[in-house]
Design an enzyme around this catalytic site. Structure first.
Site, short mmCIF file in Angstrom:
data_model
loop_
_atom_site.label_atom_id
_atom_site.label_comp_id
_atom_site.label_asym_id
_atom_site.label_seq_id
_atom_site.Cartn_x
_atom_site.Cartn_y
_atom_site.Cartn_z
N GLU A 415 26.48 74.02 5.15
CA GLU A 415 27.06 75.72 6.18
C GLU A 415 26.40 76.39 7.74
O GLU A 415 26.53 77.38 7.33
CB GLU A 415 27.63 76.48 5.38
CG GLU A 415 28.69 76.35 4.15
CD GLU A 415 29.75 75.63 5.17
OE1 GLU A 415 30.12 75.82 5.91
OE2 GLU A 415 30.82 75.76 3.69
N GLU A 485 30.11 68.63 -2.34
CA GLU A 485 31.14 69.38 -3.08
C GLU A 485 32.19 69.59 -3.73
O GLU A 485 32.99 68.76 -2.40
CB GLU A 485 30.42 71.36 -2.99
CG GLU A 485 29.67 71.79 -2.45
CD GLU A 485 29.54 73.22 -1.41
OE1 GLU A 485 30.10 73.89 -1.67
OE2 GLU A 485 28.65 73.04 -0.73
#
Ligand code: IPT
Length: 954
Positions: A415, A485
């Site tokens: 991220e 994820e």
């Protein structure tokens, strides 16, 4: 007039990685070079700002008499100095890179040490820090030896010339905030401190500084090729393979390959003039072939978890025992891969992955998520000034971890948006190590990466990607897909795991995923049980979003982990009523079934009556066989339900579990049960204010059940409310509808029960009601029909929705209170909880539990503990048979109390045990950061009828 108060803080806000450290290199434990651990108690002083104190403390002789002490490794905020802060992606300071706040908690650490008597007089010495958050400056015996950032990365300094036999003064000043903090915005607690080991390493003359073990495997020839490059020439020996070659020399020999399933390591030695370095060589080749990630020529399937380092008392200062426990727990739960989210772990963890067998995505210590709030403006990864820091981080990870066979993929970070700095990292990594793949989820074009990686993609999209219908940039279309994820394990859940797994197993391109995440980061707290965001008075925080793991903070497996274990089991055992056989499929990628022993058992009404060994051939990966079951061992009495259970157990102890450990199981139904029939023979009799019907008595005015035989029952009525789970509530940013908030809006937590009629008839007592929330026109027309044959009591509940129901129901069933109930026995799914989309691990059988043990201790209390597919249950002197099967919960508090609780400590047992018998529950999903339940798990309001038969338990 303006002036800078001190030059000492300049490095804190400097974007460069630091000053004075040695180039990064492999991390290893030498066989013979001396080392001295500097872990232990250190003198400690906390200042509120970075420049509040001068640096005279670093000068030998400084009086630290009034200082505190902390343990190193450790975080000072977990040792009584200041407090932890939890934010998901928001920076807990103004975003003005690379500047940090004046309020910058600064911990001065001081340790005086002597060299051991036998410390060699010659050679050099290196001082190694394995992890310091977030920025440190170091002095040895008064000399400033440098400063560094990169919290979860090693930093070494040459210190030989500064050492004295005794009274060495090591001074370390650590700042909580630094320019480096902008690169470390991972979703976790902010925990400053020297949280990994500090070690002094003797470096003998002629010792290797760095070395790189290249060990590949050719699956066609069955040969391994080994070459060890070293900056100091020496010899490489692997006695078991008769290898004895010079460094830099290549040798090819027949070997057994390394894989996560069969982690074959060969012990070797790198001997240079000054030192013997132990090697653990695993031969394996990772390649991108035919659009797939292949290891040793075979496509692999990641059954992974994202692992943050966590200990409820020590934070990210993990001891070896805890690291080993993590790996053992993963192996025992069929997990085969770990993504080290979102930073390189303690290096010893990777030794364990090599030894016990896990595929590793090693991720760099990099996240700049908070810049998303300003549309990624000023993102350091797209600003050349920061590139040296990014390259330094990449190099420190790769150099430290390059000799681990378990590491198959490098990940640039998490991220961090996109930018030139990431491209530079990827290019540097490829230039340094051609033997592994590169991953970064944020690169949607896959320009810099070898895998198309996503997080939390919904099932339907994953299926499209599996079919290759996702389009997108040309390069990406050629790449394999992983979910780095998925299945957000926050609170009760994650739901939908089995549905994902089915997709992974159906489409080659889908090479599995990594559940978010391994463990809840709850902090042990004297009053609250486990603390989460906000419990330390943080100005900004993200609550219990930090508790989203498959393990509770104390490492007890949550039901989510047991579900995952079942869903990813490497052996599939299936069958149906017809064949007298089970179909066994080996779902390993490499191992045959020779390590497993199979066992059958036969259950009558849930109870095992006999068991025995089941011979199963040592199937190769991918193979299946139809295996004949024995003749049923008993003739079951009429009406009893019977089934086979077949289990796959470890035939011998392994490094990660003892003999007999269960790896996989399956059940095959034989005879179906018959529900006890209750002839409506008894007649309701009105006496005083009571109506009696068979063994039961009712309030004549309200129709409420009062007792069944000697068992008092209170408050029996329809119930649709459950204490919303984190996944019911969903994450605020989800665009799909979130039912938790809607359920509250529509008042499902405050339903009103209007009594319309109490009708004693010839053979039944009928109670008519309407159950509805204030303010809305929707309602549930609910009829309770009671009948009895004199000893048993049957309740049939008929529910007819009225009005326009825009939401599914949380649950549909009845609830009631019992005065006494300590233990519960049931025939149905168990031993743990199960919901419509989390019920793979629920095994049919006869189970017993105390009421207290039925509770699942989610750190933030919420609906939990339901046992599914229950045929009958006995509790509090009652037996309940379901028609059809039901789900039940039993608690010493009400749903309303459960709903109101924020921590486990809020739940205090009352006098009544509240029992819910549910016809159905709504699915769980993982909308706290992913999809909600799939529509097939919705509990839609529709006309429904279900029955329970009550009798007194014997
Ligand atoms: C994703 C993060 O990568 C991870 O660190 C964690 O925060 C997880 O979410 C949620 O627990 S980012 C996601 C919000 C898109």
């Amino acid at each position: 007039m303006s002036f800078r108060t001190t030059a000492a803080v300049d490095h804190v806000e400097d974007v460069s990685p630091g000053r004075g450290a040695l180039p990064p290199r492999a991390w290893y434990a030498s066989s013979d070079a001396a080392s001295l651990s500097l872990n232990g108690r250190w003198r400690f002083r906390l200042s509120p700002t970075a420049d509040a104190e001068d640096d005279s403390f670093a000068v030998p002789g400084h009086d630290t008499g009034d200082w505190a002490e902390v343990s190193v490794p450790g975080h000072w905020v977990l040792q009584g100095h200041g407090s932890p802060i939890y934010t998901n992606h928001l920076y807990p300071f103004p975003v003005d890179p690379p500047r940090v706040p004046t309020e910058n908690p600064t911990g001065d650490h001081l340790r005086v040490f002597d060299l051991p008597r036998d410390w060699p007089a010659d050679g050099d010495a290196v001082l190694r820090f394995d992890g310091v958050e977030s920025c440190a400056r170091v002095w040895l015996n008064g000399t400033d030896i440098g400063d560094f950032k990169g919290s979860r990365l090693p930093h070494e300094f040459a210190v030989g010339r500064l050492l004295k036999p005794s009274g060495n003064v090591l001074a370390v000043r650590v700042h909580q905030w630094s320019a480096g903090s902008y690169l470390e915005d991972q979703d976790q607690w902010w925990l400053p401190g020297i949280f990994r080991d500090v070690t002094l390493l003797h470096r003998p003359a002629g010792a290797a500084g760095d070395f790189f073990v290249h060990a590949s495997y050719d699956h066609v020839t069955g040969e391994g090729t080994l070459r060890v490059d070293s900056d100091v020439a020496g010899r490489v020996t692997v006695p078991e393979l008769d290898v004895d070659v010079a460094t830099g020399e290549t040798v090819t020999v027949p070997v057994e390959p390394w894989s996560a399933e069969v982690p074959r390591l060969y012990d070797g030695v790198l001997a240079t003039g000054g030192e013997r370095v132990p090697l653990r060589v695993g031969f394996r080749t990772v390649a991108l072939r035919d659009g797939l990630i292949k290891v040793n020529g075979k496509a692999i399937l990641f059954k992974g978890v994202n692992r943050h380092e966590w200990h409820p008392e020590r934070g990210r200062a993990l001891d070896l025992g805890t690291m080993r426990e993590d790996v053992l727990l993963m192996k025992r739960h069929n997990v085969n891969a770990v993504r080290t989210s979102h930073y390189p772990p303690h290096p010893a963890f990777l030794d364990l992955c090599d030894e016990l067998g896990l595929w590793v995505i090693d991720e760099c210590d990099l996240e700049t998520h908070g810049f998303v709030e300003q549309d990624w403006r000023d993102n350091p990864v797209d600003d050349d000034r920061w590139t040296p820091a990014l390259l330094d981080r990449a190099a420190r990870m790769v150099e430290r971890d390059k000799n681990h066979p378990s590491v198959v993929v490098w990940s640039l970070g998490n991220e961090a948006g996109t930018g030139r700095g990431l491209t530079a990292m990827a290019e540097w990594i490829r230039g340094r190590d051609t033997s592994r793949l590169v991953h970064y989820e944020g690169d949607v074009t896959c320009r810099d990466t070898d895998v198309y990686s996503r997080m939390y993609a919904f099932h339907d999209e994953v299926e499209r990607i599996g079919r290759g219908l996702d389009g997108g940039p040309h390069k990406r279309r050629e790449l394999p897909f992983v979910l780095c994820e998925y299945a957000h394990a926050m609170g009760n859940g994650p739901g939908g795991l089995a549905d994902y797994q089915k997709l992974f197993e159906s489409y080659d391109r889908l090479q599995g995923g990594f559940v978010w995440e391994w463990i809840d980061h709850g902090i042990a707290h004297p009053e609250l049980g486990f603390a989460y965001g906000g419990d330390f008075g943080e100005e900004l925080h993200d609550g219990n979003f930090v508790c989203d793991g498959l393990l509770f903070p104390d490492r007890r497996p949550s039901p989510g982990l047991l579900e995952y274990k079942k869903v990813i089991e490497p052996v599939r055992i299936e069958g149906d009523r017809t064949g007298g056989t089970v179909r066994v499929t080996n779902r390993h990628d490499f191992a045959d079934l020779s390590a497993l022993a199979f066992e059958w058992s036969y259950q009558v009404d849930g109870e095992t009556v006999e068991s025995g060994p089941l011979p199963v051939p040592a199937l190769a990966p991918g193979e299946s066989a139809e295996v004949k079951l024995p003749e049923p061992p008993v003739e079951a009495a009429g009406g009893a339900e019977t089934r086979w259970t077949v289990r796959a157990l470890l035939a011998a102890g392994t490094a990660w579990a003892p003999w007999g450990h269960e790896v996989a199981w399956g059940q095959v139904p034989v005879a179906a049960r018959s529900v006890p029939s209750v002839a409506a023979a008894a007649r309701p009799v009105l006496a005083e204010r009571l109506i009696t019907l068979g063994p039961a008595s009712f309030d004549a005015r309200t129709g409420a059940l009062r007792a069944v035989g000697g068992v008092q029952v209170t408050g029996l009525r329809l119930d649709v409310w459950r204490a919303p789970t984190d996944n019911d509530d969903g994450a605020p940013w989800q665009s799909d509808v979130r039912f938790g908030p809607l359920w509250r809006k529509f008042g499902l937590h405050r339903m009103r029960h209007r009594l319309d009629a109490v009708e004693p008839g010839d053979d039944a007592l009928t109670v008519r009601t309407r159950v509805a929330p204030a303010a809305w026109e929707v309602g549930l027309d609910t009829v309770y029909r009671w009948t009895s044959d004199g000893s048993r009591l049957r309740l049939t509940v008929s529910v007819t929705p009225e009005g326009d129901w825009a939401v599914p129901l949380p649950r549909l069933g009845i609830r009631f209170g019992l005065a006494q109930a300590d233990s519960v026995t049931w025939h149905g799914g168990g031993p743990g909880e199960a919901y419509p989309d989390t019920r793979s691990a629920s095994r049919l059988g006869r189970w017993t539990s105390t009421v207290d043990d039925l509770q699942t201790p989610y750190v933030r209390p919420q609906e939990n503990g339901a046992r599914a597919d229950v045929r009958w249950a006995r509790l509090g002197g009652l037996r309940v048979d379901g028609d059809p099967e039901f789900s039940f919960t039993a608690r010493r508090w009400t749903t309303e109390q459960l709903d109101a609780a924020t921590h486990l400590s809020d739940l205090t047992p009352g006098d009544t045990v509240w029992v819910n018998l549910d016809h159905r529950q709504h699915g769980i999903g993982s909308q706290s950061c992913g999809p909600g339940p799939l529509p097939r798990y919705f509990l839609r309001p529709e006309p429904t009828e279900f029955s329970f038969v009550f009798s007194q338990a014997d």
